[in-house]
Design an enzyme around this catalytic site. Structure first.
Site, PDB file in Angstrom:
ATOM      1  N   TRP A 103     -10.005  28.268  53.143  1.00  0.00           N
ATOM      2  CA  TRP A 103     -11.444  28.119  52.907  1.00  0.00           C
ATOM      3  C   TRP A 103     -12.043  27.125  53.903  1.00  0.00           C
ATOM      4  O   TRP A 103     -13.133  27.350  54.426  1.00  0.00           O
ATOM      5  CB  TRP A 103     -11.687  27.590  51.496  1.00  0.00           C
ATOM      6  CG  TRP A 103     -11.607  28.610  50.412  1.00  0.00           C
ATOM      7  CD1 TRP A 103     -10.673  29.578  50.244  1.00  0.00           C
ATOM      8  CD2 TRP A 103     -12.511  28.735  49.305  1.00  0.00           C
ATOM      9  NE1 TRP A 103     -10.914  30.294  49.101  1.00  0.00           N
ATOM     10  CE2 TRP A 103     -12.030  29.797  48.508  1.00  0.00           C
ATOM     11  CE3 TRP A 103     -13.648  28.041  48.910  1.00  0.00           C
ATOM     12  CZ2 TRP A 103     -12.684  30.203  47.334  1.00  0.00           C
ATOM     13  CZ3 TRP A 103     -14.290  28.434  47.738  1.00  0.00           C
ATOM     14  CH2 TRP A 103     -13.816  29.502  46.965  1.00  0.00           C
ATOM     15  N   ASP A 114     -11.181  38.638  44.306  1.00  0.00           N
ATOM     16  CA  ASP A 114     -11.264  37.667  45.394  1.00  0.00           C
ATOM     17  C   ASP A 114     -12.704  37.586  45.917  1.00  0.00           C
ATOM     18  O   ASP A 114     -13.615  37.354  45.144  1.00  0.00           O
ATOM     19  CB  ASP A 114     -10.250  38.043  46.489  1.00  0.00           C
ATOM     20  CG  ASP A 114     -10.099  36.991  47.561  1.00  0.00           C
ATOM     21  OD1 ASP A 114      -9.383  35.992  47.319  1.00  0.00           O
ATOM     22  OD2 ASP A 114     -10.676  37.152  48.647  1.00  0.00           O
ATOM     23  N   ARG A 146     -16.619  37.326  43.997  1.00  0.00           N
ATOM     24  CA  ARG A 146     -17.716  36.378  44.236  1.00  0.00           C
ATOM     25  C   ARG A 146     -19.019  37.131  44.518  1.00  0.00           C
ATOM     26  O   ARG A 146     -20.095  36.718  44.054  1.00  0.00           O
ATOM     27  CB  ARG A 146     -17.341  35.427  45.370  1.00  0.00           C
ATOM     28  CG  ARG A 146     -16.073  34.658  45.041  1.00  0.00           C
ATOM     29  CD  ARG A 146     -15.673  33.584  46.027  1.00  0.00           C
ATOM     30  NE  ARG A 146     -14.327  33.137  45.672  1.00  0.00           N
ATOM     31  CZ  ARG A 146     -14.044  32.336  44.642  1.00  0.00           C
ATOM     32  NH1 ARG A 146     -15.021  31.862  43.890  1.00  0.00           N
ATOM     33  NH2 ARG A 146     -12.789  31.991  44.376  1.00  0.00           N
ATOM     34  N   HIS A 168      -1.517  36.863  43.603  1.00  0.00           N
ATOM     35  CA  HIS A 168      -2.963  36.958  43.788  1.00  0.00           C
ATOM     36  C   HIS A 168      -3.483  38.390  43.787  1.00  0.00           C
ATOM     37  O   HIS A 168      -4.598  38.659  43.347  1.00  0.00           O
ATOM     38  CB  HIS A 168      -3.332  36.277  45.110  1.00  0.00           C
ATOM     39  CG  HIS A 168      -4.767  36.386  45.492  1.00  0.00           C
ATOM     40  ND1 HIS A 168      -5.795  35.905  44.710  1.00  0.00           N
ATOM     41  CD2 HIS A 168      -5.361  36.940  46.594  1.00  0.00           C
ATOM     42  CE1 HIS A 168      -6.950  36.131  45.308  1.00  0.00           C
ATOM     43  NE2 HIS A 168      -6.717  36.766  46.444  1.00  0.00           N
TER      44      HIS A 168
END
Length: 291
Positions: A150, A104, A108, A272
């Site tokens: 987001w 997650d 990044r 997830h």
């Protein structure tokens, strides 16, 4: 974290990072995602520590790590700054080169670390993401509904901070539960830990700044890297949840092959939170890749 881990406070060029460190052998750095802390690796890290030195930190702004005040330029929580923290942590522990695994938001940070410091990363594993630049340049109704947070968390104007501070437990529980595969769950005491961690106003401010940076500074940095032709050159393992948004909305291997030279991977039949929903399969995949 369980044995053999010890808790450390490590200075990362002025930002103190909390990390659990354990095991011996080749170093591997595990980075967590949102809305979690380093405890998301509790089922995977101890087994990896049997033959690796495993470093499991809280990202800046999360858990027990320092939480610098957000800045107007969205640099304090840019993935470039967060990646620099983790590089400093590993160097302070004596590791100039290491394997890197991120889930997650941690994935990044890992992507940016591999781009900015290719000499430091031997192998990179990214769990349940496609690159930020791809996400934000392919926005449609499906994305807006699946990744609504987001856009909410990056809104600014103290809007997300005020809303989350009013109901942090509802936010954290609903965010995690909606992303789990049907029938999956997280231990109550661990969920309680996540709720406590994200009830801290400083964490709320930091993590919304993380998302705000994602939509501004990170995107600009990613565009610049893309325009320069920068690609991840080390081997990359991509794992994603069969029931996750990434699994439903993208062809993850095809997307990652636009950003990296050597890509392999597969889906895992979960949602997830791969390391918590399917730790044995994730561990097996990581062992095969890292060894």
């Amino acid at each position: 974290m369980p044995a053999p881990f010890r808790e450390e406070r490590i200075d990362a060029d002025g930002t103190t990072i909390h990390a659990a460190v354990g095991g011996s052998g080749d170093p591997v750095l595990l980075l967590h995602g949102y809305p979690q802390t380093h405890l998301m690796w509790r089922h995977v890290a101890p087994a990896l520590a049997a033959d690796h030195t495993v470093v499991v930190p809280d990202l800046r702004g999360y858990g027990a790590s320092d939480k610098p005040a957000p800045d107007a330029e969205n640099r304090n929580y840019a993935k470039r700054a967060m990646a620099a923290d983790q590089l400093a942590v590993m160097r302070s522990l004596g590791f100039d080169r290491f394997d890197l695994v991120g889930h997650d938001r941690g994935a990044r940070v890992s992507h940016r670390l591999a781009l900015d410091h290719p000499e430091a990363v031997s192998r990179l594993a990214v769990l349940d993401i496609v690159p930020t630049r791809h996400v934000l340049t392919h926005v449609d109704l499906t994305l807006a509904r699946g990744y609504f947070h987001w856009f909410l968390l990056s809104a600014g104007g103290d809007i997300p901070e005020t809303l989350l501070a009013g109901a942090p437990e509802f936010w954290i529980r609903s965010m995690i539960e909606r992303l789990l595969a049907p029938g999956a769950s997280i231990e109550p005491e661990v969920m309680d830990h996540y709720v406590r961690a994200f009830s801290d106003p400083a964490t709320i401010a930091a993590t919304t700044a993380d998302y705000r940076s994602g939509a501004t500074t990170d995107l600009a940095d990613d565009d610049a890297s893309h325009d320069e032709g920068a690609r991840v050159t080390c081997p990359v393992l991509v794992l994603w949840g069969e029931h996750s948004f990434v699994g439903r909305a993208y062809e993850p291997l095809a997307v990652w092959r636009e950003y990296a030279s050597d890509v392999s991977g597969s889906s895992v039949p979960v949602g997830h939170f791969l390391p918590e929903e399917a730790p044995d399969e994730v561990l097996a995949q990581l062992r095969a890749f890292l060894d």
